[in-house]
Design a protein around this motif. Structure first.
Motif, mmCIF file in Angstrom:
data_model
loop_
_atom_site.group_PDB
_atom_site.id
_atom_site.type_symbol
_atom_site.label_atom_id
_atom_site.label_comp_id
_atom_site.label_asym_id
_atom_site.label_seq_id
_atom_site.Cartn_x
_atom_site.Cartn_y
_atom_site.Cartn_z
ATOM 1 N N LEU A 35 0.835 -1.106 0.037
ATOM 2 C CA LEU A 35 -0.013 -0.013 0.036
ATOM 3 C C LEU A 35 0.840 1.317 -0.032
ATOM 4 O O LEU A 35 0.464 2.159 -0.530
ATOM 5 C CB LEU A 35 -0.833 0.117 1.370
ATOM 6 N N GLU A 36 2.078 1.192 0.817
ATOM 7 C CA GLU A 36 2.822 2.417 0.892
ATOM 8 C C GLU A 36 4.350 2.033 0.685
ATOM 9 O O GLU A 36 5.058 2.130 1.489
ATOM 10 C CB GLU A 36 2.627 3.030 2.407
ATOM 11 N N PRO A 37 4.504 1.902 -0.567
ATOM 12 C CA PRO A 37 6.015 1.311 -0.865
ATOM 13 C C PRO A 37 7.081 2.279 -0.661
ATOM 14 O O PRO A 37 8.266 1.844 -0.429
ATOM 15 C CB PRO A 37 5.786 0.909 -2.296
ATOM 16 N N LYS A 38 6.772 3.467 -0.362
ATOM 17 C CA LYS A 38 7.751 4.501 -0.013
ATOM 18 C C LYS A 38 7.881 4.710 1.521
ATOM 19 O O LYS A 38 8.497 5.803 2.010
ATOM 20 C CB LYS A 38 7.411 5.812 -0.628
ATOM 21 N N ASN A 39 7.180 3.918 2.267
ATOM 22 C CA ASN A 39 7.179 4.023 4.035
ATOM 23 C C ASN A 39 8.159 3.502 4.442
ATOM 24 O O ASN A 39 8.026 2.211 4.862
ATOM 25 C CB ASN A 39 5.818 3.757 4.446
ATOM 26 N N ALA A 40 9.347 4.061 4.874
ATOM 27 C CA ALA A 40 10.322 3.245 5.550
ATOM 28 C C ALA A 40 10.158 2.520 6.663
ATOM 29 O O ALA A 40 10.423 1.400 7.035
ATOM 30 C CB ALA A 40 11.387 4.479 5.681
ATOM 31 N N SER A 41 9.091 3.079 7.592
ATOM 32 C CA SER A 41 8.624 2.379 8.736
ATOM 33 C C SER A 41 8.274 1.060 8.359
ATOM 34 O O SER A 41 8.242 0.104 9.233
ATOM 35 C CB SER A 41 7.770 3.006 9.663
#
Length: 132
Positions: A82-88
Motif C-alpha cells: 500500500l505504501e511502498p515509500k514508507n520506510a517504517s
C-alpha cells in the motif's frame, strides 16, 4: 497516555462508527501496553475503513509485540504494498523477518527501509542485528 485512552473512549461513545476513533484508541491502548485491546480496536477500525492510512502498519506492530509473527508479517507485507515509500513499513517487515529467522528477507526489507530513510537510527540498529 491513559488520558488519551479515556478521551478516545469518550469520543467513541458519541461517534461509535468512527474508524479514525477506533484507530486512535488502538494506538493509545498500544502506548499503555494494552495490546490485546489495541488489536481489537485496530480490527474494528479496519472493518469500518479498510484503507485507513497507517492501519496495516500499526496492526502489524501490535501483532509483532504479541508474538503473532505470521499475522504481523501478513499485515506488514500488505502495508509495504500500500505504501511502498514508507520506510517504517519496510523496517518493521524486516524486524518480523528477523524474528522468524529469515535473514535474507530481513536484509532485503531493511535495505529498502535504509534506502528510503538513510539517517534513521532505528533502521541502522535493526540492520546491525543482521550481522549478530
Amino acid at each position: 497516555a491513559t488520558e488519551a485512552v479515556r478521551d478516545f473512549q469518550q469520543f467513541l461513545r458519541l461517534q461509535p462508527g468512527s474508524a479514525e476513533g477506533h484507530f486512535n484508541l488502538g494506538l493509545a491502548l498500544q502506548s499503555v501496553g494494552q495490546l490485546d485491546q489495541s488489536l481489537t480496536e485496530l480490527h474494528k477500525a479496519a472493518s469500518l475503513l479498510p484503507g485507513l492510512r497507517g492501519l496495516r502498519l500499526f496492526t502489524g506492530i501490535v501483532n509483532y509485540k504479541l508474538n503473532h509473527l505470521s499475522a504481523a508479517h501478513d499485515e506488514l507485507v500488505h502495508e509495504t504494498r500500500l505504501e511502498p515509500k514508507n520506510a517504517s513499513g519496510w523496517m518493521w517487515l524486516g524486524v518480523v523477518e528477523l524474528a522468524q529467522n529469515h535473514a535474507d528477507a530481513a536484509a532485503t526489507a531493511l535495505d529498502k527501509a535504509a534506502a528510503l530513510d538513510p539517517s534513521s537510527l532505528d533502521i541502522l540498529y535493526h540492520r546491525g542485528q543482521l550481522t549478530c
